[in-house]
Design an enzyme around this catalytic site. Structure first.
Site, mmCIF file in Angstrom:
data_model
loop_
_atom_site.group_PDB
_atom_site.id
_atom_site.type_symbol
_atom_site.label_atom_id
_atom_site.label_comp_id
_atom_site.label_asym_id
_atom_site.label_seq_id
_atom_site.Cartn_x
_atom_site.Cartn_y
_atom_site.Cartn_z
ATOM 1 N N ARG A 1 32.981 16.397 61.879
ATOM 2 C CA ARG A 1 33.444 16.834 60.431
ATOM 3 C C ARG A 1 34.512 18.432 60.504
ATOM 4 N NH1 ARG A 1 29.427 20.898 57.857
ATOM 5 N NH2 ARG A 1 30.435 21.957 58.134
ATOM 6 N N HIS B 1 31.897 21.000 54.425
ATOM 7 C CA HIS B 1 31.042 20.306 53.984
ATOM 8 C C HIS B 1 31.126 19.867 52.889
ATOM 9 C CE1 HIS B 1 27.497 18.396 52.842
ATOM 10 N NE2 HIS B 1 26.699 19.257 52.331
ATOM 11 N N TYR C 1 29.457 29.829 60.113
ATOM 12 C CA TYR C 1 28.947 29.798 60.662
ATOM 13 C C TYR C 1 29.560 28.378 61.901
ATOM 14 C CZ TYR C 1 29.379 25.276 57.737
ATOM 15 O OH TYR C 1 30.216 24.642 57.228
HETATM 16 C C1 LIG Z 1 16.698 16.461 49.575
HETATM 17 C C2 LIG Z 1 18.367 17.409 49.566
HETATM 18 N N1 LIG Z 1 17.674 18.226 50.054
HETATM 19 C C3 LIG Z 1 19.049 19.679 50.316
HETATM 20 C C4 LIG Z 1 19.990 18.836 49.773
HETATM 21 C C5 LIG Z 1 21.461 19.186 49.951
HETATM 22 N N2 LIG Z 1 22.310 18.787 50.585
HETATM 23 C C6 LIG Z 1 23.623 18.504 50.454
HETATM 24 S S1 LIG Z 1 24.544 17.649 52.230
HETATM 25 C C7 LIG Z 1 23.298 18.354 52.372
HETATM 26 C C8 LIG Z 1 24.095 18.326 54.204
HETATM 27 C C9 LIG Z 1 23.723 16.832 55.399
HETATM 28 O O1 LIG Z 1 24.035 17.016 55.607
HETATM 29 P P1 LIG Z 1 23.446 15.909 56.773
HETATM 30 O O2 LIG Z 1 22.733 14.850 56.536
HETATM 31 O O3 LIG Z 1 23.992 15.925 58.437
HETATM 32 O O4 LIG Z 1 25.486 14.803 55.845
HETATM 33 P P2 LIG Z 1 27.004 15.198 56.501
HETATM 34 O O5 LIG Z 1 26.942 16.132 55.079
HETATM 35 O O6 LIG Z 1 27.224 16.592 56.831
HETATM 36 O O7 LIG Z 1 27.975 14.365 56.353
HETATM 37 C C10 LIG Z 1 22.518 19.265 52.157
HETATM 38 C C11 LIG Z 1 21.250 20.139 52.850
HETATM 39 C C12 LIG Z 1 20.628 17.407 49.270
HETATM 40 N N3 LIG Z 1 21.404 16.254 48.641
HETATM 41 N N4 LIG Z 1 19.231 16.692 49.491
#
Ligand SMILES: Cc1ncc(C[n+]2csc(CCOP(=O)(O)OP(=O)(O)O)c2C)c(N)n1
Lengths: 330, 401
Positions: free
Chosen positions: B294, B298, B307
């Protein structure tokens, strides 16, 4: 000696958590991004740096995991404080909350204590995408064995989080995310003297014509409405519930007996909600004092709409005043 | 073999070792291992734009001639340009939030272009590039981020499910959909159907994702699990979710897992075609881990400087998914400067249209709050709607609004 600090709700929570961790080495913080990032709202900012990775745990991304392991840690003698990133993401953990966290004490005839706090930023008005603006507190209030509380100001944030952590009962701690960093809401917090009880309903503004009961982000709306009503010559009494389950309605009954009118305000949809419960109990207890039906100003019975429409969905000052007028016109 | 970083701490290391900071050498070693992806990484195009032959996967891209590769390049440039435009629009207050895909163009375009129109895709919330390959107009998507709508496209027409923001939720839905394809007898030969489901490295910790693996496995669902490992789940690195490479997890559920270079559009196309093929023929499911990065925050509300090390970003820039195709095309004389310029001009136009559309998007009417809550009308809700609309009319009558 008094020690006064002017704090936002967010900073008050941060300092309250810090103090609880200093005073009790069994207090742990756990959640997604709570470490280096300090949480997405920065409420745990700096805590991992000072207390280390074993007391401030960046957990894997799984709410059932966060809450389920907190239950186990509590059985082992720890006092976990879990952060759920946004209220809309608590549901993967719902099973652990309702099946284990809320019921272990009862199931074991009190042998197992559950000193777990789950911090949940809630409510709308921040212009976010889906699942970032909801108010699911009523769902949790329906689960027996769980305590549900909410805060609306920095004093309650600072002392309330410590009171919740000290409690041997599992507590869902709802925080009004929209108000976290509001400079306008900064408040003098006396960090030397603890109030006797944070989680009891409190009259936050005295008045005589009608009572408005609210909690969390809606307290500010109710107070603003009271100020506006005063300009029109109407005197509103505002009560901050603070404790949502078990509900502390004593002060509400007392107030309604005085004013004869009640308006309950909440961002949550109205059907089968906390405001329904308040209306039912008030009509039961204060029937002969009521001059008009209990009115409710709430979110609608729809999913939370796209944020461009949230101004329509959220109870605002005008909708509260409109309800006050209707109540007074009876 | 998996690289050093995946070895487990010694049992005697205890809590002190867990809490200890890594040495600078460890950090650098970890970084290198992270950006290289390990020996089992499937790659057809190196970061320098060299074609690497693959006995196993070349046949899945036999049809990719210069023209097709140029189209893939164009897709990625357009998608990136739209992504950057949206990011800028968020900064200008036109969007409530944006979820950047910068760096993940190859994973999304490669896998998306592997799908047949009859296949179904279940995205998470970052899959703008996949949406594009499914024929979803970027303008149909932008409303989510301008917060005028929750989902703007016709999911059936595009066979692209609404975005899901709750992490991992959609994985079980995809498993169910794929089970349906199987139950209806739509798998078995070349003409079979398949489903693909997108999620991140962080999502692999969710119970729903594990359950999705179990369901798809025991019902032999034609489902490709496409995990974009972009190394971070907001501030948490993949090591916070797993002790072994994610693709290796598939084995525990009884289906194949494979790691592909997520910055290599050709490899993503080939590997996804292979996986879909397995599903079409009734041999699914398959887990693909697209190893990528990425390259932006985020979301626009995140601050990665808290971080992540800038060295890491710099290292990944050298693996840019678009640059390697450009290098390949240019080096082999498949495309000249005029081509690259014309794609850039087209991308600028694409972005300008998106911008115009966004700036002029109508506000949804208040009525929209109440519409489509239920398939059948609800008298209670109807009453709420009427009461609220007449309340609004009261302001209009009073001349206040
Ligand atoms: C159940 C849930 N918990 C927390 C969140 C908050 N949140 C949104 S994106 C994220 C990180 C997701 O990381 P990843 O699965 O690696 O996907 P990326 O965004 O890096 O593509 C978090 C903690 C959420 N959307 N849904």
């Amino acid at each position: 000696m008094t020690d006064l600090q002017k704090l936002t709700i967010g900073k008050a929570l941060n300092l309250g958590l810090r103090r609880a961790m200093e005073e009790d080495p069994t207090v742990l913080i756990m959640g997604e991004d709570v470490g280096k990032l300090g949480g997405v709202f920065r409420i745990t900012d700096g805590l991992q740096k000072d207390f280390g990775e074993q007391r401030v745990l960046d957990t894997p991304l799984a709410e059932s995991g966060i809450i389920g392991t907190a239950v186990g840690l509590a059985v082992r003698g720890f006092r976990p404080v879990c952060e759920i990133q946004f209220e809309g993401f608590i549901f993967p953990g719902f099973d652990q909350i309702s099946s284990q966290l809320a019921k272990l004490h009862y199931r074991t005839q009190g042998k197992v204590k559950m000193p777990v706090v789950i911090r949940v930023p809630f409510g709308g008005g921040i212009g976010a995408v889906e699942h970032h603006s909801e108010s699911p507190e009523s769902l949790f209030s329906h689960i027996a064995g769980l305590k549900v509380v909410s805060i609306s100001n920095a004093v309650d944030a600072y002392w309330g989080i410590q009171e919740a952590i000290r409690s041997d009962d599992p507590i869902l701690f709802f925080e009004p995310k929209k108000l976290y960093h509001s400079g306008a809401l900064k408040m003098e917090v006396d960090t030397s003297t603890a109030p006797s009880r944070v989680f009891a309903s409190q009259v936050v503004r005295a008045g005589t014509d009608a009572t408005v009961v609210a909690y969390g982000p809606s307290v500010k709306v109710a107070l603003d409405a009271a100020t506006a009503a005063e300009a029109e010559g109407k005197s509103l009494e505002v009560i901050d519930l603070r404790t949502l389950s078990p509900l502390d309605l004593g002060p509400v009954f007392e107030s309604v007996r005085k004013t004869g009118r009640l308006i309950a305000v909440s961002e949550a949809p109205s059907e089968s909600s906390l405001t329904s419960e308040i209306a039912a109990r008030v009509q039961q207890e204060c029937f002969y004092s009521l001059e008009s039906p209990v009115l409710r100003v709430t979110g609608f019975d729809t999913p939370y709409p796209p944020a461009k429409l949230e101004e329509h969905y959220l109870p605002d000052l005008d909708r509260v005043l409109h309800a006050v007028d209707r109540s007074l016109a009876w | 073999m998996p690289s050093e970083q995946w070895t487990h701490p010694e049992p005697g290391d205890g809590p002190a070792a867990v809490a200890a900071q890594p040495s600078p050498e460890q950090v650098i070693a970890g970084l290198r291992a992270t950006s290289e992806g390990g020996a089992e990484l499937t790659q057809l195009l190196t970061p320098e734009g060299q074609r690497v032959p693959s006995e196993r996967f070349d046949r899945y891209v036999e049809d990719v001639d210069d023209e097709t590769l140029k189209n893939l390049y164009r897709d990625m440039v357009l998608v990136r340009r739209a992504d950057r435009e949206a990011n800028a629009m968020q900064r200008q207050g036109q969007l409530g939030i944006w979820v950047p895909l910068l760096g993940q163009e190859a994973a999304q375009v490669g896998s998306g272009r592997a799908l047949q129109p009859r296949d179904m895709a279940f995205p998470s919330y970052r899959e703008h590039g996949v949406a594009y390959t499914r024929g979803v107009d970027m303008r149909e998507l932008i409303g989510i981020f301008r917060c005028t709508d929750h989902s703007g496209w016709d999911y059936q027409a595009h066979r692209f499910h609404p975005y899901t923001i709750v992490i991992g939720n959609q994985v079980l839905n995809a498993a169910g959909y794929a089970m349906g394809q199987k139950f209806e007898g739509k798998v078995g030969d070349e003409g079979g159907e398949a489903t693909i489901c997108y999620f991140g490295d962080g999502a692999t910790s969710q119970g729903d994702v594990h359950e999705g693996f179990v369901w798809a496995a025991v019902y032999d669902a034609p489902l490709v699990f496409f995990c974009q490992n972009n190394q971070w789940a907001i501030s948490e690195p993949t090591e916070r979710q797993s002790r072994l490479p994610l693709y290796q997890r598939a084995r525990g559920y009884g289906f194949p897992g494979i790691r592909v270079d997520g910055n290599d559009v050709l490899a993503c196309l080939a590997v996804t075609r292979w996986a879909l093929d397995e599903c079409r023929h009734g041999n699914g499911p398959v887990l693909i881990e697209a190893f990528t990065y990425r390259m932006d925050a985020h979301t626009t509300t995140d601050d990665p400087t808290r971080y992540r090390l800038s060295d890491e970003l710099e290292e990944w820039k050298l693996k840019d998914p678009i640059e390697r195709v450009r290098a390949f095309l240019a080096r082999n004389g498949h495309a000249d400067q005029a081509f690259f310029d014309s794609v850039q001009a087209e991308a600028d136009q694409f972005a300008a249209e998106l911008r115009d559309y966004t700036f002029n998007m109508p506000e949804p009417p208040p009525d929209r709050v109440f519409s489509q809550v239920y398939a059948e009308p609800s008298p209670v809700l109807e009453a709420q709607r009427e009461e609220y609309l007449s309340y609004l009319d009261g302001f209009a009558a009073a001349g206040e609004h």
